[in-house]
Design a protein around this motif. Structure first.
Motif, PDB file in Angstrom:
ATOM      1  N   SER A   1       0.818  -1.220   0.000  1.00  0.00           N
ATOM      2  CA  SER A   1       0.000   0.000   0.000  1.00  0.00           C
ATOM      3  C   SER A   1       0.850   1.268   0.000  1.00  0.00           C
ATOM      4  O   SER A   1       0.370   2.323   0.425  1.00  0.00           O
ATOM      5  N   VAL A   2       2.094   1.178  -0.481  1.00  0.00           N
ATOM      6  CA  VAL A   2       2.951   2.359  -0.511  1.00  0.00           C
ATOM      7  C   VAL A   2       2.597   3.197  -1.737  1.00  0.00           C
ATOM      8  O   VAL A   2       3.322   3.267  -2.735  1.00  0.00           O
ATOM      9  N   VAL A   3       1.414   3.783  -1.662  1.00  0.00           N
ATOM     10  CA  VAL A   3       0.935   4.764  -2.641  1.00  0.00           C
ATOM     11  C   VAL A   3       0.430   5.952  -1.826  1.00  0.00           C
ATOM     12  O   VAL A   3       0.241   5.848  -0.613  1.00  0.00           O
ATOM     13  N   TYR A   4       0.171   7.050  -2.499  1.00  0.00           N
ATOM     14  CA  TYR A   4      -0.004   8.287  -1.741  1.00  0.00           C
ATOM     15  C   TYR A   4      -1.312   9.017  -2.013  1.00  0.00           C
ATOM     16  O   TYR A   4      -1.524  10.114  -1.502  1.00  0.00           O
ATOM     17  N   THR A   5      -2.206   8.396  -2.785  1.00  0.00           N
ATOM     18  CA  THR A   5      -3.535   8.972  -2.994  1.00  0.00           C
ATOM     19  C   THR A   5      -4.573   7.861  -2.921  1.00  0.00           C
ATOM     20  O   THR A   5      -4.275   6.684  -3.181  1.00  0.00           O
ATOM     21  N   LYS A   6      -5.789   8.251  -2.559  1.00  0.00           N
ATOM     22  CA  LYS A   6      -6.866   7.273  -2.487  1.00  0.00           C
ATOM     23  C   LYS A   6      -7.159   6.679  -3.861  1.00  0.00           C
ATOM     24  O   LYS A   6      -7.460   5.487  -3.983  1.00  0.00           O
ATOM     25  N   GLY A   7      -7.060   7.506  -4.914  1.00  0.00           N
ATOM     26  CA  GLY A   7      -7.323   6.995  -6.258  1.00  0.00           C
ATOM     27  C   GLY A   7      -6.354   5.893  -6.648  1.00  0.00           C
ATOM     28  O   GLY A   7      -6.750   4.884  -7.242  1.00  0.00           O
ATOM     29  N   ALA A   8      -5.082   6.087  -6.304  1.00  0.00           N
ATOM     30  CA  ALA A   8      -4.085   5.059  -6.611  1.00  0.00           C
ATOM     31  C   ALA A   8      -4.366   3.782  -5.835  1.00  0.00           C
ATOM     32  O   ALA A   8      -4.278   2.668  -6.382  1.00  0.00           O
ATOM     33  N   LEU A   9      -4.718   3.916  -4.565  1.00  0.00           N
ATOM     34  CA  LEU A   9      -5.018   2.731  -3.764  1.00  0.00           C
ATOM     35  C   LEU A   9      -6.278   2.040  -4.272  1.00  0.00           C
ATOM     36  O   LEU A   9      -6.333   0.805  -4.344  1.00  0.00           O
TER      37      LEU A   9
END
Length: 323
Positions: free
Chosen positions: A264-272
Protein backbone atom coordinates in the motif's frame (compact mmCIF):
# COMPACT_ATOMS: atom_id res chain seq x y z
CA UNK A 1 -3.00 -7.62 13.58
CA UNK A 2 -1.24 -4.85 11.62
CA UNK A 3 1.72 -6.21 9.64
CA UNK A 4 3.97 -3.80 7.75
CA UNK A 5 5.43 -5.80 4.86
CA UNK A 6 7.54 -3.02 3.32
CA UNK A 7 10.15 -1.78 5.76
CA UNK A 8 13.91 -1.63 5.53
CA UNK A 9 16.88 -1.95 7.83
CA UNK A 10 20.63 -2.28 7.46
CA UNK A 11 23.61 -2.32 9.80
CA UNK A 12 26.67 -0.16 10.20
CA UNK A 13 28.79 -3.23 9.34
CA UNK A 14 26.96 -3.46 6.01
CA UNK A 15 27.54 0.23 5.33
CA UNK A 16 31.23 -0.18 6.14
CA UNK A 17 31.43 -3.08 3.68
CA UNK A 18 29.70 -1.01 1.01
CA UNK A 19 32.02 1.95 1.59
CA UNK A 20 35.13 -0.22 1.31
CA UNK A 21 34.18 -2.45 -1.59
CA UNK A 22 31.06 -1.11 -3.30
CA UNK A 23 32.84 1.19 -5.74
CA UNK A 24 32.91 2.27 -8.45
CA UNK A 25 29.18 1.60 -8.90
CA UNK A 26 28.15 2.64 -5.39
CA UNK A 27 29.57 5.83 -3.90
CA UNK A 28 28.73 7.97 -0.87
CA UNK A 29 28.21 11.74 -0.85
CA UNK A 30 27.65 14.23 1.95
CA UNK A 31 24.50 16.28 1.38
CA UNK A 32 24.61 20.10 1.57
CA UNK A 33 22.31 20.07 4.59
CA UNK A 34 24.17 17.23 6.29
CA UNK A 35 23.78 13.49 6.18
CA UNK A 36 24.75 11.15 3.37
CA UNK A 37 23.30 9.78 0.17
CA UNK A 38 24.40 6.71 -1.80
CA UNK A 39 24.67 7.07 -5.58
CA UNK A 40 24.41 4.20 -8.05
CA UNK A 41 26.48 4.93 -11.14
CA UNK A 42 26.13 8.63 -10.41
CA UNK A 43 22.36 8.54 -9.76
CA UNK A 44 21.29 9.32 -6.16
CA UNK A 45 18.85 6.80 -4.75
CA UNK A 46 19.41 6.11 -1.04
CA UNK A 47 19.48 8.78 1.69
CA UNK A 48 20.90 7.40 4.92
CA UNK A 49 18.86 8.09 8.05
CA UNK A 50 19.75 6.94 11.62
CA UNK A 51 16.55 4.89 12.19
CA UNK A 52 17.77 2.56 9.42
CA UNK A 53 20.10 0.82 11.86
CA UNK A 54 18.36 1.52 15.18
CA UNK A 55 16.03 -1.35 16.02
CA UNK A 56 14.94 0.13 19.35
CA UNK A 57 13.83 3.31 17.56
CA UNK A 58 11.92 1.15 15.09
CA UNK A 59 9.97 -0.55 17.85
CA UNK A 60 9.09 2.83 19.39
CA UNK A 61 7.91 4.12 16.02
CA UNK A 62 5.85 0.96 15.47
CA UNK A 63 4.21 1.45 18.86
CA UNK A 64 3.41 5.08 18.06
CA UNK A 65 1.81 4.17 14.72
CA UNK A 66 -0.06 1.10 15.98
CA UNK A 67 1.92 -1.44 13.94
CA UNK A 68 2.19 -4.90 15.51
CA UNK A 69 4.78 -6.59 13.26
CA UNK A 70 7.31 -5.29 10.73
CA UNK A 71 8.81 -7.46 8.01
CA UNK A 72 12.30 -6.05 7.49
CA UNK A 73 14.37 -6.26 4.33
CA UNK A 74 17.66 -4.94 2.99
CA UNK A 75 16.96 -2.48 0.22
CA UNK A 76 19.09 -2.05 -2.90
CA UNK A 77 21.92 -2.67 -3.53
CA UNK A 78 21.07 -5.55 -1.22
CA UNK A 79 23.65 -8.29 -1.82
CA UNK A 80 23.89 -7.84 -5.60
CA UNK A 81 27.35 -6.91 -6.78
CA UNK A 82 29.50 -7.78 -9.80
CA UNK A 83 31.96 -9.23 -7.29
CA UNK A 84 30.22 -12.48 -6.34
CA UNK A 85 32.31 -12.88 -3.18
CA UNK A 86 31.17 -9.45 -1.96
CA UNK A 87 27.59 -10.52 -2.60
CA UNK A 88 28.02 -13.71 -0.60
CA UNK A 89 29.52 -11.84 2.35
CA UNK A 90 26.88 -9.09 2.27
CA UNK A 91 24.00 -11.59 2.20
CA UNK A 92 25.42 -13.61 5.06
CA UNK A 93 26.15 -10.51 7.12
CA UNK A 94 22.63 -9.12 6.80
CA UNK A 95 20.78 -12.41 7.18
CA UNK A 96 22.66 -13.04 10.41
CA UNK A 97 21.84 -9.52 11.62
CA UNK A 98 18.14 -9.88 10.81
CA UNK A 99 17.95 -13.28 12.50
CA UNK A 100 19.49 -11.72 15.61
CA UNK A 101 17.00 -8.84 15.46
CA UNK A 102 14.08 -11.24 15.31
CA UNK A 103 15.48 -13.15 18.29
CA UNK A 104 15.69 -9.86 20.21
CA UNK A 105 12.13 -8.86 19.19
CA UNK A 106 10.37 -12.17 18.47
CA UNK A 107 6.83 -10.79 18.57
CA UNK A 108 7.55 -7.66 16.52
CA UNK A 109 9.85 -8.56 13.64
CA UNK A 110 9.98 -10.91 10.66
CA UNK A 111 12.48 -10.71 7.79
CA UNK A 112 13.10 -11.30 4.10
CA UNK A 113 16.33 -13.08 3.24
CA UNK A 114 18.90 -11.45 0.96
CA UNK A 115 20.63 -13.68 -1.57
CA UNK A 116 23.85 -13.32 -3.61
CA UNK A 117 22.04 -13.60 -6.95
CA UNK A 118 25.20 -13.19 -9.04
CA UNK A 119 26.29 -16.63 -7.75
CA UNK A 120 23.23 -18.90 -8.14
CA UNK A 121 24.84 -21.88 -6.41
CA UNK A 122 25.77 -19.77 -3.40
CA UNK A 123 22.33 -18.14 -3.49
CA UNK A 124 20.58 -21.49 -3.09
CA UNK A 125 22.92 -22.39 -0.23
CA UNK A 126 22.24 -19.05 1.47
CA UNK A 127 18.50 -19.47 0.97
CA UNK A 128 18.54 -22.78 2.82
CA UNK A 129 20.70 -21.29 5.57
CA UNK A 130 18.38 -18.27 5.90
CA UNK A 131 15.30 -20.49 6.15
CA UNK A 132 17.01 -22.40 8.95
CA UNK A 133 17.65 -19.06 10.66
CA UNK A 134 13.96 -18.18 10.46
CA UNK A 135 13.53 -16.11 7.28
CA UNK A 136 9.89 -15.54 6.35
CA UNK A 137 10.51 -14.86 2.67
CA UNK A 138 13.00 -13.54 0.12
CA UNK A 139 13.65 -10.08 -1.27
CA UNK A 140 14.47 -9.89 -4.97
CA UNK A 141 15.76 -6.67 -6.53
CA UNK A 142 14.16 -6.02 -9.93
CA UNK A 143 17.33 -6.71 -11.94
CA UNK A 144 20.53 -8.51 -11.03
CA UNK A 145 23.29 -6.13 -12.05
CA UNK A 146 21.30 -5.39 -15.21
CA UNK A 147 20.22 -8.99 -15.91
CA UNK A 148 16.45 -9.71 -15.77
CA UNK A 149 15.22 -11.96 -12.98
CA UNK A 150 13.69 -14.22 -15.64
CA UNK A 151 17.11 -15.10 -17.02
CA UNK A 152 17.54 -18.88 -17.01
CA UNK A 153 20.75 -18.54 -14.99
CA UNK A 154 18.54 -17.81 -11.97
CA UNK A 155 16.26 -20.82 -12.47
CA UNK A 156 17.90 -22.84 -9.65
CA UNK A 157 17.25 -19.99 -7.22
CA UNK A 158 13.61 -19.64 -8.23
CA UNK A 159 13.12 -23.40 -8.10
CA UNK A 160 14.46 -23.47 -4.52
CA UNK A 161 12.23 -20.54 -3.48
CA UNK A 162 9.24 -22.21 -5.12
CA UNK A 163 9.96 -25.50 -3.37
CA UNK A 164 10.23 -23.72 -0.02
CA UNK A 165 6.89 -21.99 -0.57
CA UNK A 166 8.29 -18.62 0.45
CA UNK A 167 6.74 -15.28 -0.55
CA UNK A 168 9.00 -12.99 -2.58
CA UNK A 169 9.16 -9.24 -2.10
CA UNK A 170 10.01 -7.64 -5.46
CA UNK A 171 11.74 -4.31 -4.83
CA UNK A 172 13.21 -1.86 -7.36
CA UNK A 173 16.47 -0.01 -7.63
CA UNK A 174 17.87 2.51 -10.09
CA UNK A 175 16.89 0.87 -13.40
CA UNK A 176 19.57 -0.08 -15.92
CA UNK A 177 20.48 2.96 -17.99
CA UNK A 178 19.43 5.33 -15.24
CA UNK A 179 22.25 7.74 -15.95
CA UNK A 180 21.40 7.87 -19.68
CA UNK A 181 17.75 8.47 -18.79
CA UNK A 182 18.78 11.48 -16.74
CA UNK A 183 17.40 10.07 -13.49
CA UNK A 184 20.00 12.04 -11.56
CA UNK A 185 18.13 15.23 -12.51
CA UNK A 186 15.80 16.24 -9.68
CA UNK A 187 16.59 12.87 -8.05
CA UNK A 188 14.05 11.24 -10.39
CA UNK A 189 14.96 7.68 -9.49
CA UNK A 190 12.81 7.35 -6.33
CA UNK A 191 9.66 9.00 -7.76
CA UNK A 192 9.87 7.61 -11.31
CA UNK A 193 12.78 5.23 -11.86
CA UNK A 194 11.81 2.82 -9.10
CA UNK A 195 8.24 2.33 -10.32
CA UNK A 196 9.52 1.79 -13.86
CA UNK A 197 12.00 -0.81 -12.59
CA UNK A 198 9.24 -2.78 -10.84
CA UNK A 199 6.87 -2.48 -13.81
CA UNK A 200 9.43 -3.80 -16.28
CA UNK A 201 10.40 -6.71 -14.02
CA UNK A 202 6.85 -7.94 -13.38
CA UNK A 203 5.84 -7.42 -17.02
CA UNK A 204 8.71 -9.67 -18.14
CA UNK A 205 7.59 -12.30 -15.66
CA UNK A 206 3.98 -12.17 -16.84
CA UNK A 207 4.97 -12.58 -20.49
CA UNK A 208 7.83 -15.02 -19.93
CA UNK A 209 5.96 -18.01 -18.50
CA UNK A 210 7.64 -17.39 -15.14
CA UNK A 211 4.49 -18.07 -13.11
CA UNK A 212 3.82 -21.23 -15.14
CA UNK A 213 7.25 -22.56 -14.18
CA UNK A 214 6.95 -21.74 -10.47
CA UNK A 215 3.39 -22.68 -9.47
CA UNK A 216 3.86 -22.15 -5.72
CA UNK A 217 5.32 -18.69 -6.00
CA UNK A 218 3.51 -15.66 -4.60
CA UNK A 219 5.00 -12.23 -5.13
CA UNK A 220 4.59 -8.97 -3.25
CA UNK A 221 5.19 -5.93 -5.45
CA UNK A 222 6.59 -2.79 -3.86
CA UNK A 223 5.03 0.67 -4.23
CA UNK A 224 1.61 -0.58 -5.27
CA UNK A 225 3.08 -2.66 -8.07
CA UNK A 226 4.73 0.21 -9.90
CA UNK A 227 2.38 0.99 -12.79
CA UNK A 228 1.02 -2.56 -13.12
CA UNK A 229 -2.51 -1.62 -11.97
CA UNK A 230 -2.67 1.04 -14.69
CA UNK A 231 -1.16 -1.19 -17.39
CA UNK A 232 -2.65 -4.65 -16.80
CA UNK A 233 -5.33 -4.16 -19.46
CA UNK A 234 -2.70 -3.02 -21.96
CA UNK A 235 -0.54 -6.04 -21.12
CA UNK A 236 -3.54 -8.30 -21.75
CA UNK A 237 -4.51 -6.83 -25.11
CA UNK A 238 -0.90 -6.89 -26.31
CA UNK A 239 -0.70 -10.56 -25.29
CA UNK A 240 -3.84 -11.18 -27.34
CA UNK A 241 -2.80 -9.27 -30.47
CA UNK A 242 1.01 -9.14 -30.61
CA UNK A 243 2.55 -12.60 -31.13
CA UNK A 244 5.84 -11.76 -29.45
CA UNK A 245 3.98 -10.86 -26.24
CA UNK A 246 2.46 -14.36 -26.16
CA UNK A 247 5.66 -16.25 -27.02
CA UNK A 248 6.40 -17.22 -23.41
CA UNK A 249 2.98 -18.34 -22.20
CA UNK A 250 -0.53 -18.99 -23.47
CA UNK A 251 -1.93 -17.34 -20.34
CA UNK A 252 -2.78 -13.66 -20.48
CA UNK A 253 -1.08 -11.57 -17.76
CA UNK A 254 -4.22 -10.96 -15.72
CA UNK A 255 -4.55 -14.73 -15.30
CA UNK A 256 -1.72 -14.53 -12.76
CA UNK A 257 -3.05 -11.68 -10.63
CA UNK A 258 -4.09 -14.22 -7.99
CA UNK A 259 -0.37 -14.89 -7.47
CA UNK A 260 0.44 -11.25 -6.84
CA UNK A 261 0.08 -9.03 -3.78
CA UNK A 262 0.48 -5.25 -3.90
CA UNK A 263 1.74 -3.23 -0.98
CA UNK A 264 0.00 0.00 0.00
CA UNK A 265 2.95 2.36 -0.51
CA UNK A 266 0.94 4.76 -2.64
CA UNK A 267 0.00 8.29 -1.74
CA UNK A 268 -3.54 8.97 -2.99
CA UNK A 269 -6.87 7.27 -2.49
CA UNK A 270 -7.32 6.99 -6.26
CA UNK A 271 -4.09 5.06 -6.61
CA UNK A 272 -5.02 2.73 -3.76
CA UNK A 273 -8.51 2.21 -5.18
CA UNK A 274 -6.97 1.17 -8.51
CA UNK A 275 -4.70 -1.31 -6.73
CA UNK A 276 -7.73 -2.80 -4.96
CA UNK A 277 -9.68 -2.98 -8.21
CA UNK A 278 -6.77 -4.75 -9.92
CA UNK A 279 -5.93 -7.55 -7.46
CA UNK A 280 -8.80 -7.50 -4.95
CA UNK A 281 -8.95 -6.15 -1.42
CA UNK A 282 -7.64 -9.40 0.06
CA UNK A 283 -4.36 -9.05 -1.87
CA UNK A 284 -3.46 -5.57 -0.66
CA UNK A 285 -0.83 -5.61 2.09
CA UNK A 286 0.02 -2.73 4.37
CA UNK A 287 3.42 -1.22 3.65
CA UNK A 288 5.05 1.99 4.86
CA UNK A 289 8.55 2.18 3.30
CA UNK A 290 9.83 3.03 6.77
CA UNK A 291 12.39 4.42 7.56
CA UNK A 292 13.10 6.12 4.22
CA UNK A 293 12.46 9.85 4.06
CA UNK A 294 9.21 9.24 2.16
CA UNK A 295 8.23 6.37 4.48
CA UNK A 296 5.24 7.00 6.72
CA UNK A 297 3.75 4.28 8.88
CA UNK A 298 0.83 6.30 10.26
CA UNK A 299 -0.01 8.04 6.99
CA UNK A 300 -0.01 4.87 4.89
CA UNK A 301 -2.02 3.05 7.56
CA UNK A 302 -4.60 5.84 7.78
CA UNK A 303 -5.06 5.73 3.99
CA UNK A 304 -5.43 1.97 4.00
CA UNK A 305 -7.93 1.98 6.85
CA UNK A 306 -10.08 4.41 4.88
CA UNK A 307 -10.30 1.86 2.05
CA UNK A 308 -11.94 -1.53 1.69
CA UNK A 309 -8.66 -3.42 1.72
CA UNK A 310 -8.52 -6.50 3.96
CA UNK A 311 -4.96 -5.74 5.00
CA UNK A 312 -4.92 -7.28 8.47
CA UNK A 313 -5.77 -10.93 7.79
CA UNK A 314 -3.99 -11.17 4.43
CA UNK A 315 -0.52 -10.35 5.72
CA UNK A 316 -0.94 -12.28 8.96
CA UNK A 317 -1.90 -15.36 6.96
CA UNK A 318 0.94 -14.95 4.45
CA UNK A 319 3.56 -14.74 7.20
CA UNK A 320 2.11 -17.40 9.48
CA UNK A 321 1.08 -14.99 12.24
CA UNK A 322 -2.47 -16.20 12.76
CA UNK A 323 -3.23 -18.05 15.99
Amino acid sequence: MIVDVHTHMLTEDYLDLLRREGGPDYTFRTLPGGGEVIDKCGVPFFTLLPPMWDFDQRIRDMDAAGVDVSVISLTSPNAIFPDADLGRRAARLMNDAFAEARTAHPDRLRWFASLPWTDPTAAVEELLRAVALGASGVIAVATVDGTPLTDRAFAPIWAAIDAAGLPVFLHPSVPPGGEALGLGDYNLSPPVGFVFDTTLAISRMLYDGFFDRYPNLHMILAHGGGTLPFLIGRLDICHERIPACAAGTNNRPSRFLDRIYLDSVVYTKGALDLCIETVGADRILFGSDYPHNIGDMKGRLDLLRASAAAHEGAAASLFGLLD
